[in-house]
Design a protein around this motif. Sequence first.
Motif, mmCIF file in Angstrom:
data_model
loop_
_atom_site.group_PDB
_atom_site.id
_atom_site.type_symbol
_atom_site.label_atom_id
_atom_site.label_comp_id
_atom_site.label_asym_id
_atom_site.label_seq_id
_atom_site.Cartn_x
_atom_site.Cartn_y
_atom_site.Cartn_z
ATOM 1 N N GLU A 162 41.968 26.283 50.144
ATOM 2 C CA GLU A 162 42.380 26.882 48.877
ATOM 3 C C GLU A 162 41.189 27.098 47.947
ATOM 4 N N VAL A 163 40.390 26.051 47.816
ATOM 5 C CA VAL A 163 39.281 26.126 46.864
ATOM 6 C C VAL A 163 38.207 27.088 47.361
ATOM 7 N N ALA A 190 39.314 30.703 46.948
ATOM 8 C CA ALA A 190 39.506 31.204 45.583
ATOM 9 C C ALA A 190 38.233 31.135 44.740
ATOM 10 N N TYR A 191 37.129 30.672 45.334
ATOM 11 C CA TYR A 191 35.894 30.545 44.550
ATOM 12 C C TYR A 191 35.129 31.857 44.530
ATOM 13 N N GLN A 246 34.802 37.105 45.558
ATOM 14 C CA GLN A 246 35.884 36.130 45.606
ATOM 15 C C GLN A 246 36.888 36.651 46.630
ATOM 16 N N THR A 266 42.539 33.400 42.069
ATOM 17 C CA THR A 266 43.102 32.057 41.931
ATOM 18 C C THR A 266 44.629 32.079 41.855
ATOM 19 N N LYS A 292 46.397 31.349 45.130
ATOM 20 C CA LYS A 292 45.910 30.261 45.979
ATOM 21 C C LYS A 292 47.016 29.631 46.823
ATOM 22 N N VAL A 332 47.381 30.689 50.398
ATOM 23 C CA VAL A 332 46.528 30.097 51.426
ATOM 24 C C VAL A 332 47.310 29.074 52.243
#
Lengths: 337, 260
Positions: free
Chosen positions: A279-280, A283-284, A305, A309, A312, A315
Amino acid sequence: MVDFLNAFALLSNFVIVPAMTYGSQLALGALGVTLVYGILRFSNFAHGDTMAFGTMVTIFATWGLQSAGVSIHPLPTALLALPVGIAATVALCLVIDRSVYKFYRKSRSVPVVFLIASVGVMFVLNGVVRFIIGPGDQRFADGERFIIKAKAFKKLTGLNEGIAFKTSQGLTIVTAIIVVAALFWFLNRTRSGKSMRAYSDNEDLARLSGINPERVVMITWTLAAVLATIAGVLYGLDKSFKPFTYFQLLLPIFASAIVGGLGNPLGAIAGGFVIAFSEVVVAYAYKKFLTYLVPEQWAPDSLVQLLSTDYKFAVSFVILVLVLLIRPTGIFKGKGA
Amino acid sequence: MIRIENLHMQFGGIHAVENVSLSIEKGSITGLIGPNGAGKTTLFNCIAGAYTPTSGKIYLDDEEITGLKPHELFARGLLRTFQIAQEFSTLTVRENLMMVPGDQCGESLIDTWLRPAKVREEEERIRAKADSVIEFLEITHVADELAGNLSGGQKKLLELGRTMMVDAKIVFLDEVGAGVNRTLLNTLGDAIQRLNKEHGYTFCMIEHDMDFVGRLCDPVIVMAEGELLAEGTIEDIKSNEHVIEAYLGTGLKNKPEPKS
Ligand SMILES: Nc1ncnc2c1ncn2[C@@H]1O[C@H](COP(=O)(O)OP(=O)(O)OP(=O)(O)O)[C@@H](O)[C@H]1O
Ligand SMILES: [Mg+2]
């Protein structure tokens, strides 16, 4: 070299540390789901709202302590209030089991009936929590906010990029390690834990060997309630408490439990980190990160990206579908979803 | 010790057990034989509480036990083993045995945390017992192996071992000898006889190996097609015409097909 370190600091700050924290929270949540699945053989949809309930009680206790002037600065007061939340949630889970699930156990209902009953419990808890504390955001974190501040880190290292390490993040990771260690000690070393594993492995034989199923079920709910409350409070301290968010957490939590293999505690932990990191990472926005690493003229203009976000949760969903298609028993062999 | 009156067990249209009445004497090793699908395992399942019989009554020491749950029967000293060996595959052999005596104080969360000394003491006692059972069955070399990794024969031994962990009154053995090699079969036979003589266990065992039955069992009960066919000493049974026809064969005739 400095650029490389800067890039690493940036990544740590925005990807590694948050994902470790979120992963720990998911792992604790998924452990609760997986234990209930292993023993009672159904997916407990009320787990997210159980977390919300436990957190809510902890918040009230925290406010009570705060107004009484009790504090354990620099740690958040919520830690002191946690036992109250846990006790209330354990009681809640046992009462729900007595009044709802026990009936279906007695009539030997199939798992899907339990699942639907748990959806009912979910709606009720959802309503109860919103009714009592309201649907809005609640902040209850106090104490020192940072272990390492970004500025202090920059000063210390002379880098452009700082790593901020929040107290809530440190607390989450440390607590998760302690809780997981205690849980595994319990499952592998104590008689109660072994009866749980035995029951999960071969229910008929367990019954026949004189293991009292009701007792195993009670222990399972107790553990699930403890894990749910701790996970909920840690999440609330780290982000904030909002009933709807906890309901939404159900998806990544289930994804974690299923990815790791439902019914398998080790899998739940691994699954939690897989989902959190995915997820992180997805979404970064990597623009700044890449700017440090590539020659100036190659520096990207866009955010780089993969997914906004807002998406997310997609995901978890995609990973869930992939796992169910490719390896339905999860990474570690679970009981099949 | 056990008395069964007019027991029926139906699965949909199948009469697996039909009007069976029999009794098992205290201190005996009763054999239960019959062709495949005769209803032997179903009878065991009814007695041991896995199924509630369609009709009929079962008594243990003149107390009715019809419809009691397996763990309730276990607490009364009525134990059984399974035709298809059952085990806790993710626990070791020793842990499997140590699961057995029910209602250990370590099963309670409160005792686990608040009275560790009592729990530890109980565990030591049970561990010692498990070790003696392991030695008795000569499976010391696999004591710390996960039970799921055992061979079929070793699992059968583990099944028998489980019944030795408590002071049982009566043990129902469903083909413990099947799939066990000759030497081990002798060990098993000796173990059963010793438990019977020294510990006063009553046994009722389903078995297909007639030599094994002949060596251990008296009396022998024969079932076929859900009904009781004959009862008597092994000699009576071997010379009983109906039994020869239904089960043993004369050496020329084949065994009849199991009824479906
Ligand atoms: N749970 C069940 N549902 C439906 N039918 C069953 C069930 N259990 C047993 N039966 C049927 O009951 C009959 C008797 O089966 P049982 O297992 O008691 O035979 P058995 O004497 O133990 O045979 P074997 O020597 O092969 O073990 C068979 O026809 C079987 O198909
Ligand atoms: Mg059978």
